[in-house]
Design an enzyme around this catalytic site. Structure first.
Site, PDB file in Angstrom:
ATOM      1  N   CYS A 402      30.790 -38.239 -14.982  1.00  0.00           N
ATOM      2  CA  CYS A 402      29.460 -37.799 -15.399  1.00  0.00           C
ATOM      3  C   CYS A 402      29.463 -36.331 -15.827  1.00  0.00           C
ATOM      4  CB  CYS A 402      28.462 -37.971 -14.255  1.00  0.00           C
ATOM      5  SG  CYS A 402      28.014 -39.676 -13.907  1.00  0.00           S
ATOM      6  N   MET A 403      30.294 -35.528 -15.174  1.00  0.00           N
ATOM      7  CA  MET A 403      30.270 -34.078 -15.413  1.00  0.00           C
ATOM      8  C   MET A 403      31.142 -33.647 -16.583  1.00  0.00           C
ATOM      9  SD  MET A 403      30.258 -32.440 -11.579  1.00  0.00           S
ATOM     10  CE  MET A 403      31.891 -33.080 -11.166  1.00  0.00           C
TER      11      MET A 403
END
Length: 412
Positions: A402-403
């Protein structure tokens, strides 16, 4: 001992943007280091801003720095979103466009909106970037002439420009598909303005000025966390809380039209917080292997979409996802590594982003250290696991994948 930052690359040494898979050796990636926007979170607004608790910002920054160091140590050029935004805003056209994106005339009224727009037009690129990312309160907005009912009826600490704490999750707002970038259409109100910032970066940063677009940000909702590049020409798109069926079909039509894919698998997922994106239940860890939440292994379905004529799309299914993926990828089967040894452990580690791994090369992934059982099962299956801390980074419900928005991956 942490890895030393890699020397900043000059324009002639930037690797050409291109990503055809989830596991090709990572050579360039867009991250966002947590900043002042996280300090805006309070018990009063954290739900609205999509965080489960209030993060310790200093520790989150330390954890993120360690994450970036791991990627650099594995050969990736790390581009920070805040730096890229400041560079883009150095262009007068980007500066003018950015100032207008922060002004909500309907909420502020014309007079206060004009006062805010006037102020933002006068600040330098760095100060404007700070406001765009961290927001601004009514107290921080310089006083304007005349009375404003809007201002008087708001608390001084209310936001005249809302912060964007979810910028941390760069995978959601854009995704590279081959040599083109798809600007996402984000579903949640707290995140919609992120699209404008990514649009500016890809339009005005010198690194991306020649890059083509794969999808219009104003189309139906699609978020990058739902898009998996299973292999060259094969995409899986989760359809659930954040990505709609119309969004998945719109992205499929776009990549078919541009010749970027021959198969798109639309994959229905549960519409709840724990499974907000496809990458919360399944990510690729090798050329032919995925780590998957066992509760969905046997029930996850897919609707295969393929081009039909010049502008048409053929929809088949539903069929089992793992079977459809292997067929589209041209392999006998996908190896599946289950998370957890029992239903309770599996559910706990899925919630803690055990499935949300980032591959930096085939068979090498970054994962949160707290998912002990999942990481052990990955290593038993021959996957190298690079562990990072995530006690504070995970408060917004997102893991290493996600990051990170991969910009360049080598072929596999």
């Amino acid at each position: 001992m942490t890895a030393q930052p890699a020397p900043e690359l000059t324009a002639e040494h930037w690797p050409a943007p291109r990503a055809d898979s989830e596991v090709g050796p990572l050579r360039a990636v867009l991250l966002h280091r947590p900043g002042a926007e996280l300090k805006r979170l309070t018990p009063r607004n954290n739900d609205q801003l999509l965080f489960d608790s209030i993060p310790w910002v200093g520790r989150a920054q330390e954890e993120h720095d360690a994450f970036a160091d791991v990627l650099r140590a594995r050969g990736a050029d790390v581009l920070l979103l805040s730096d890229a935004l400041v560079t883009a805003l150095g262009d007068e056209r980007a500066h003018a466009a950015a100032a207008s994106t922060a002004v909500d005339h309907r909420r502020l009224g014309n007079e206060l909106a004009e006062a805010l727009a006037s102020y933002l037009s006068t600040v330098d690129a760095s100060a404007l970037a700070d406001v765009l990312m961290a927001g601004m309160t009514f107290e921080e907005l310089p006083a304007a002439e005349g009375a404003s009912l809007v201002r008087r009826m708001h608390h001084p600490h209310d936001f005249v420009v809302y912060p964007l704490p979810n910028l941390l999750f760069t995978r959601d707002s854009s995704v590279w598909i081959a040599d083109r970038v798809a600007i996402a259409s984000l579903a949640m109100p707290a995140r919609t303005r992120e699209t404008a910032l990514l649009d500016l970066i890809y339009a005005y940063h010198p690194r991306f000025r020649t890059a083509g677009r794969a999808y219009g940000a104003h189309s139906a909702p699609v978020e990058g966390g739902d898009v998996l590049l299973l292999g060259p020409g094969v995409l899986a798109i989760g359809v659930g809380e954040r990505t709609t069926p119309a969004g998945a079909e719109s992205l499929a039509r776009s990549v078919f039209s541009d010749g970027l894919a021959h198969t798109v698998l639309a994959v229905p997922i549960a519409q709840d917080r724990a499974t907000m994106h496809l990458d919360t239940v399944c990510t690729m860890v090798d050329r032919d292997a995925v780590v998957m939440y066992p509760a969905v292994r046997d029930t996850l379905q897919a609707y295969p979409l393929r081009p039909d004529g010049i502008d048409g799309v053929r929809v088949d299914g539903p069929v089992p996802f793992l079977e459809a993926a292997a067929t589209a990828m041209g392999i006998d089967r996908l190896r599946v590594i289950d998370t957890g040894l029992d239903p309770v452990t599996a559910e706990r580690e899925q919630w803690d982003d055990g499935n949300n791994t980032l591959a930096v090369a085939p068979g090498v992934v970054v994962a949160y250290e707290r998912n002990v059982e999942t990481n052990a099962r990955l290593e038993e299956a021959g996957i190298e696991v690079l562990r990072i801390g995530g006690s504070e980074l995970g408060t917004g419900r997102g893991g290493p994948r996600c990051m990170s928005c991969p910009i360049t991956r080598l072929p596999v």
